[in-house]
Design a protein around this motif. Sequence first.
Motif, PDB file in Angstrom:
ATOM      1  N   VAL A  75       0.842  -1.203   0.000  1.00  0.00           N
ATOM      2  CA  VAL A  75       0.000   0.000   0.000  1.00  0.00           C
ATOM      3  C   VAL A  75       0.873   1.247   0.000  1.00  0.00           C
ATOM      4  CG1 VAL A  75      -2.023  -1.067   1.062  1.00  0.00           C
ATOM      5  CG2 VAL A  75      -0.193  -0.186   2.521  1.00  0.00           C
ATOM      6  N   ARG A  76       0.230   2.366  -0.366  1.00  0.00           N
ATOM      7  CA  ARG A  76       1.020   3.594  -0.454  1.00  0.00           C
ATOM      8  C   ARG A  76       0.270   4.793   0.079  1.00  0.00           C
ATOM      9  NH1 ARG A  76      -2.525   6.101  -3.154  1.00  0.00           N
ATOM     10  NH2 ARG A  76      -2.968   5.755  -5.343  1.00  0.00           N
ATOM     11  N   ILE A  77       1.074   5.745   0.587  1.00  0.00           N
ATOM     12  CA  ILE A  77       0.532   7.075   0.837  1.00  0.00           C
ATOM     13  C   ILE A  77       1.251   7.955  -0.183  1.00  0.00           C
ATOM     14  CG2 ILE A  77       2.219   7.585   2.715  1.00  0.00           C
ATOM     15  CD1 ILE A  77      -1.350   8.943   2.592  1.00  0.00           C
ATOM     16  N   ALA A  78       0.457   8.793  -0.863  1.00  0.00           N
ATOM     17  CA  ALA A  78       1.026   9.508  -2.016  1.00  0.00           C
ATOM     18  C   ALA A  78       0.829  11.025  -1.896  1.00  0.00           C
ATOM     19  CB  ALA A  78       0.380   8.968  -3.289  1.00  0.00           C
ATOM     20  N   PRO A  79       1.461  11.636  -0.920  1.00  0.00           N
ATOM     21  CA  PRO A  79       1.220  13.069  -0.723  1.00  0.00           C
ATOM     22  C   PRO A  79       1.813  13.945  -1.824  1.00  0.00           C
ATOM     23  CG  PRO A  79       2.894  12.290   0.826  1.00  0.00           C
ATOM     24  CD  PRO A  79       2.405  11.086   0.077  1.00  0.00           C
ATOM     25  N   SER A  80       1.092  15.012  -2.143  1.00  0.00           N
ATOM     26  CA  SER A  80       1.615  16.022  -3.048  1.00  0.00           C
ATOM     27  C   SER A  80       2.260  17.097  -2.171  1.00  0.00           C
ATOM     28  CB  SER A  80       0.489  16.651  -3.858  1.00  0.00           C
ATOM     29  OG  SER A  80      -0.232  15.635  -4.513  1.00  0.00           O
ATOM     30  N   PRO A  81       3.546  17.395  -2.406  1.00  0.00           N
ATOM     31  CA  PRO A  81       4.212  18.354  -1.517  1.00  0.00           C
ATOM     32  C   PRO A  81       3.889  19.802  -1.894  1.00  0.00           C
ATOM     33  CG  PRO A  81       5.777  17.480  -3.097  1.00  0.00           C
ATOM     34  CD  PRO A  81       4.457  16.824  -3.396  1.00  0.00           C
ATOM     35  N   ILE A  93       6.096  10.427  -3.170  1.00  0.00           N
ATOM     36  CA  ILE A  93       5.914  11.881  -3.242  1.00  0.00           C
ATOM     37  C   ILE A  93       5.424  12.242  -4.646  1.00  0.00           C
ATOM     38  CG2 ILE A  93       7.142  14.099  -3.157  1.00  0.00           C
ATOM     39  CD1 ILE A  93       6.794  12.889  -0.382  1.00  0.00           C
ATOM     40  N   GLU A  94       4.237  12.789  -4.718  1.00  0.00           N
ATOM     41  CA  GLU A  94       3.628  13.107  -6.025  1.00  0.00           C
ATOM     42  C   GLU A  94       3.893  14.583  -6.360  1.00  0.00           C
ATOM     43  OE1 GLU A  94      -0.380  11.383  -6.289  1.00  0.00           O
ATOM     44  OE2 GLU A  94       0.723   9.551  -6.772  1.00  0.00           O
ATOM     45  N   ASP A  95       5.093  14.796  -6.883  1.00  0.00           N
ATOM     46  CA  ASP A  95       5.531  16.177  -7.133  1.00  0.00           C
ATOM     47  C   ASP A  95       5.580  16.498  -8.632  1.00  0.00           C
ATOM     48  OD1 ASP A  95       7.585  14.399  -7.586  1.00  0.00           O
ATOM     49  OD2 ASP A  95       9.130  15.541  -6.550  1.00  0.00           O
ATOM     50  N   LEU A 137       0.251  14.298 -15.655  1.00  0.00           N
ATOM     51  CA  LEU A 137      -0.467  14.842 -14.501  1.00  0.00           C
ATOM     52  C   LEU A 137      -0.845  13.698 -13.559  1.00  0.00           C
ATOM     53  CD1 LEU A 137      -2.678  17.521 -16.270  1.00  0.00           C
ATOM     54  CD2 LEU A 137      -0.551  17.845 -15.014  1.00  0.00           C
ATOM     55  N   TYR A 138      -1.451  14.091 -12.449  1.00  0.00           N
ATOM     56  CA  TYR A 138      -1.713  13.140 -11.370  1.00  0.00           C
ATOM     57  C   TYR A 138      -2.326  11.800 -11.803  1.00  0.00           C
ATOM     58  CZ  TYR A 138      -4.631  10.795  -8.030  1.00  0.00           C
ATOM     59  OH  TYR A 138      -5.269   9.803  -7.335  1.00  0.00           O
ATOM     60  N   ASN A 139      -3.471  11.847 -12.508  1.00  0.00           N
ATOM     61  CA  ASN A 139      -4.179  10.591 -12.787  1.00  0.00           C
ATOM     62  C   ASN A 139      -3.313   9.578 -13.533  1.00  0.00           C
ATOM     63  OD1 ASN A 139      -7.001  10.344 -11.831  1.00  0.00           O
ATOM     64  ND2 ASN A 139      -7.219  12.342 -12.824  1.00  0.00           N
ATOM     65  N   ILE A 171      -5.809   2.762  -0.724  1.00  0.00           N
ATOM     66  CA  ILE A 171      -6.577   3.302   0.410  1.00  0.00           C
ATOM     67  C   ILE A 171      -6.338   4.806   0.402  1.00  0.00           C
ATOM     68  CG2 ILE A 171      -6.924   3.238   2.908  1.00  0.00           C
ATOM     69  CD1 ILE A 171      -5.442   0.470   2.885  1.00  0.00           C
ATOM     70  N   ARG A 172      -7.381   5.558   0.043  1.00  0.00           N
ATOM     71  CA  ARG A 172      -7.196   7.010  -0.037  1.00  0.00           C
ATOM     72  C   ARG A 172      -8.499   7.710   0.325  1.00  0.00           C
ATOM     73  NH1 ARG A 172      -6.142   7.010  -6.532  1.00  0.00           N
ATOM     74  NH2 ARG A 172      -8.027   5.883  -7.116  1.00  0.00           N
ATOM     75  N   ALA A 173      -8.416   9.023   0.397  1.00  0.00           N
ATOM     76  CA  ALA A 173      -9.562   9.801   0.865  1.00  0.00           C
ATOM     77  C   ALA A 173     -10.715   9.719  -0.135  1.00  0.00           C
ATOM     78  CB  ALA A 173      -9.140  11.251   1.083  1.00  0.00           C
ATOM     79  N   ASP A 224     -12.437  11.953  -1.432  1.00  0.00           N
ATOM     80  CA  ASP A 224     -12.428  12.919  -2.541  1.00  0.00           C
ATOM     81  C   ASP A 224     -11.776  12.338  -3.796  1.00  0.00           C
ATOM     82  OD1 ASP A 224     -10.020  12.996  -1.128  1.00  0.00           O
ATOM     83  OD2 ASP A 224      -9.577  15.062  -1.700  1.00  0.00           O
ATOM     84  N   HIS A 225     -11.101  11.210  -3.662  1.00  0.00           N
ATOM     85  CA  HIS A 225     -10.493  10.585  -4.836  1.00  0.00           C
ATOM     86  C   HIS A 225     -11.413   9.564  -5.513  1.00  0.00           C
ATOM     87  CE1 HIS A 225      -6.590  12.389  -5.011  1.00  0.00           C
ATOM     88  NE2 HIS A 225      -6.480  12.281  -3.699  1.00  0.00           N
ATOM     89  N   LEU A 226     -12.582   9.333  -4.936  1.00  0.00           N
ATOM     90  CA  LEU A 226     -13.489   8.328  -5.516  1.00  0.00           C
ATOM     91  C   LEU A 226     -13.757   8.593  -7.012  1.00  0.00           C
ATOM     92  CD1 LEU A 226     -14.847   5.778  -4.277  1.00  0.00           C
ATOM     93  CD2 LEU A 226     -16.951   7.100  -4.196  1.00  0.00           C
TER      94      LEU A 226
END
Length: 227
Positions: free
Chosen positions: A9-15, A45-47, A187-189, A205-207, A209-211
């Motif tokens: 699994v991942r957490i993918a924060p945008s800085p 890191i989604e930069d 881009l992100y997607n 597993i994400r928030a 708002d990403h549905l």
Amino acid sequence: MPPKEKVRVRIAPSPTGFLHIGTARTALFNWLFAKKNQGVFIVRIEDTDRERSKPEFEKDILDELKWLGLAWDEFYRQSERGEIYEKYLKKLLDERHAYYCFCAKEELEAERQSMLTNGHAPKYSGKCRNLSEENVESELDKGKEHVIRFKTPESKISFTDIVRGKVVFDMSLIGDIVVAKDQSSPLYNLAAVIDDYEMKISHVIRAEDHLPNTPKQIAMQKALGLP
Ligand code: GLU
């Protein structure tokens, strides 16, 4: 019985800002799920947004995750993975799942406003979908500003969300989304689809708002022939 898929699994924060409480929460769920299943917890890191991403935000996010005790097993930074994205983007373009769009921002905005005025959900008209190859080449040669759009299928896409159950999206309402600014700026997607595949992510597993991004990402996975 087939071997059980390893949990990754991942957490993918945008800085683009300091660690957000929602990101901390999502990171915690991912971390717990990985630990419970002897899995792998990844920080990505989604930069890709070069203007808004800042090293000081990345540092803050990583420092805070460490402070929370959420140690990661693997670490990636999207800005270092350009070559990987280019390869997939080229495939999408070559196989006509994506195309160059030269529509001017003002034109798109006017179109959007008129759709809204007429009570329609705004979506791109698809004007550049069928430009001839010569046309595209000559516009690119002239250095005309452009983006790359994905040919969103008109069908319905459904998937099972562990929290919500079966979710169905009517893709005909979405229109052709922008997936890259140019050949080397995804881009992100798109970047997320490629990375989730390349990093063998087993559960996203994400928030909430990403549905609405999930069906777009499924459509791109299909176009790229990814599971
Ligand atoms: N970079 C996205 C965000 O910060 C996360 C994307 C994802 O989890 O797919 O909201």
